[in-house]
Design an enzyme around this catalytic site. Structure first.
Site, PDB file in Angstrom:
ATOM      1  N   ASP A   8       0.878  -1.138   0.333  1.00  0.00           N
ATOM      2  CA  ASP A   8      -0.084  -0.251   0.316  1.00  0.00           C
ATOM      3  C   ASP A   8       0.581   1.499   0.315  1.00  0.00           C
ATOM      4  OD1 ASP A   8      -2.204   1.495   0.565  1.00  0.00           O
ATOM      5  OD2 ASP A   8      -1.234   2.017   2.617  1.00  0.00           O
ATOM      6  N   ASP A  10       0.167   5.147   0.301  1.00  0.00           N
ATOM      7  CA  ASP A  10      -0.765   6.070   1.957  1.00  0.00           C
ATOM      8  C   ASP A  10      -0.515   5.673   3.040  1.00  0.00           C
ATOM      9  OD1 ASP A  10      -2.171   8.395  -0.600  1.00  0.00           O
ATOM     10  OD2 ASP A  10      -0.206   8.540   0.175  1.00  0.00           O
ATOM     11  N   LYS A 149      -9.568  -3.470  -3.493  1.00  0.00           N
ATOM     12  CA  LYS A 149      -7.973  -3.854  -3.548  1.00  0.00           C
ATOM     13  C   LYS A 149      -8.356  -5.652  -3.398  1.00  0.00           C
ATOM     14  CE  LYS A 149      -6.248   0.331  -1.058  1.00  0.00           C
ATOM     15  NZ  LYS A 149      -4.737   0.219  -0.235  1.00  0.00           N
ATOM     16  N   ASP A 172      -1.789  -0.107   6.059  1.00  0.00           N
ATOM     17  CA  ASP A 172      -1.910   0.396   7.623  1.00  0.00           C
ATOM     18  C   ASP A 172      -3.357   1.187   7.555  1.00  0.00           C
ATOM     19  OD1 ASP A 172      -2.594   3.972   6.657  1.00  0.00           O
ATOM     20  OD2 ASP A 172      -1.763   2.581   4.960  1.00  0.00           O
ATOM     21  N   ASP A 176      -7.376  -1.901   3.812  1.00  0.00           N
ATOM     22  CA  ASP A 176      -6.419  -2.809   3.446  1.00  0.00           C
ATOM     23  C   ASP A 176      -6.514  -4.634   3.280  1.00  0.00           C
ATOM     24  OD1 ASP A 176      -3.834  -0.475   4.146  1.00  0.00           O
ATOM     25  OD2 ASP A 176      -4.310  -1.267   1.656  1.00  0.00           O
TER      26      ASP A 176
HETATM   27  O1  LIG Z   1      -6.064   6.930  -1.920  1.00  0.00           O
HETATM   28  C1  LIG Z   1      -5.641   7.510  -0.521  1.00  0.00           C
HETATM   29  O2  LIG Z   1      -7.036   7.601  -0.384  1.00  0.00           O
HETATM   30  C2  LIG Z   1      -4.523   6.465   0.299  1.00  0.00           C
HETATM   31  O3  LIG Z   1      -4.215   5.442  -0.343  1.00  0.00           O
HETATM   32  P1  LIG Z   1      -3.777   4.066   0.048  1.00  0.00           P
HETATM   33  O4  LIG Z   1      -4.168   3.079  -0.705  1.00  0.00           O
HETATM   34  O5  LIG Z   1      -2.840   3.905  -0.842  1.00  0.00           O
HETATM   35  O6  LIG Z   1      -3.765   3.793   1.679  1.00  0.00           O
HETATM   36 MG   LIG Z   2      -2.788   3.075   3.737  1.00  0.00          MG
END
Ligand SMILES: O=C(O)COP(=O)(O)O
Ligand SMILES: [Mg+2]
Length: 228
Positions: A8, A10, A149, A172, A176
Site C-alpha cells: 500500500d 499512503d 483492492k 495500514d 487494506d
Molecule cells: O488514496 C488514498 O486515499 C490512500 O491510498 P492508500 O490506499 O495508498 O492508503
Molecule cells: Mg494506506
C-alpha cells in the site's frame, strides 16, 4: 516462497499515516527485495497516473492496483469497475459538504473526497446505491461495485500466474482488509487500524515506512513464518 510483495502507499510507504513523504527506509527495503529477485507491486486508492509514475521511478515490476481495485496495470492497463457518474460525485459532495481530492481529475472509477471521516449517513447513502465506500484515512472513496483492492489484486495475481501463497502484502488502513484477502502473508504496520492488525500475520513494531523496512529485513533473514 514469497515471489511478490504488494505494498500500500499512503500510510505504509510514507513516514507516517498523516504524511505523503515517502520514507527512505521503505525505498531501501524495496531495493533489498529487488536484489533478491522478489517483485514489488503497488496497491493503493491513489489514481493510476500517480501510481504509474511512482512505479516507473522506483523501477518496480510487480504490477499496480490503483483506484482501490478498479484499475490494474501489468504490462497493460485494465479497468475493472464501471466509470463513475459525475452526477453522483456532485450529489455526494454537496450532500456531505466534502471537497474533491486533487487526484479526482485523473480518476475514472473510484473518487476520493476530504475530510476523510466516514460517517454512518455516508455508509447508508452508499448502501442504497450499491456503491463501494471506505476511508483510507487520507480520503473517503466511492466507486460502483464490485470494487475494493481485492478485485484488483485477484486480477493482478491471475495476470502473473501467482498463487496466494506466493504473495505477501503490507498495509495500514481498513481499505487494506480486501488486499489481505488475496495474499498468503499479511503484514500490518505498527500504526495501522486495529481492524487490519486483527487479521495480520505479523504486526511491525515500527510505523509506516520504517515498518516496511522491518518486515523486509525479517523476511529476507528468514525470521518470519511465511509458509504457515
Ligand atoms: O488514496 C488514498 O486515499 C490512500 O491510498 P492508500 O490506499 O495508498 O492508503
Ligand atoms: Mg494506506
Amino acid at each position: 516462497m514469497i515471489k511478490l510483495v504488494l505494498m500500500d502507499l499512503d500510510g505504509t510507504l510514507t513516514e507516517d499515516r498523516d504524511s505523503t513523504r515517502i520514507d527512505l527506509d521503505a525505498i531501501y527495503a524495496i531495493r533489498l527485495l529487488q536484489e533478491k529477485r522478489i517483485k514489488v507491486g503497488l496497491v493503493s486508492g491513489n489514481s493510476y497516473p500517480i501510481l504509474r509514475g511512482l512505479y516507473t521511478y522506483l523501477y518496480l515490476d510487480g504490477g499496480i492496483v490503483a483506484e482501490n481495485g478498479c484499475i490494474v496495470f501489468y504490462k497493460e492497463k485494465y479497468r475493472l469497475c464501471k466509470q463513475m457518474d459525475k452526477s453522483l460525485v456532485i450529489e455526494f459532495k454537496s450532500l456531505f459538504k466534502l471537497r474533491d481530492t486533487w487526484q479526482n481529475e485523473y480518476r475514472e472509477c473510484d473518487f476520493g473526497f476530504v475530510p476523510a471521516k466516514l460517517t454512518d449517513e455516508m455508509i447508508n447513502w452508499a448502501k442504497e446505491k450499491n456503491l463501494y465506500i471506505k476511508s483510507s484515512g487520507y480520503a473517503v472513496h466511492i466507486a460502483y461495485n464490485a470494487a475494493g483492492k481485492s478485485v484488483g489484486v485477484e486480477k493482478l495475481l491471475q495476470l502473473q500466474g501467482l498463487k496466494k501463497e506466493d504473495v505477501a502484502a503490507i498495509g495500514d488502513s481498513s481499505t487494506d482488509i480486501e488486499l489481505f484477502q488475496q495474499v498468503g502473508f499479511k503484514v500490518a504496520v505498527g500504526n495501522a487500524d486495529d481492524e487490519l492488525k486483527d487479521i495480520a500475520d505479523y504486526i511491525t513494531s515500527n510505523k509506516s515506512g520504517k515498518g516496511v523496512r522491518e518486515f523486509v529485513d525479517k523476511l529476507l533473514k528468514g525470521e518470519l513464518d511465511v509458509l504457515k
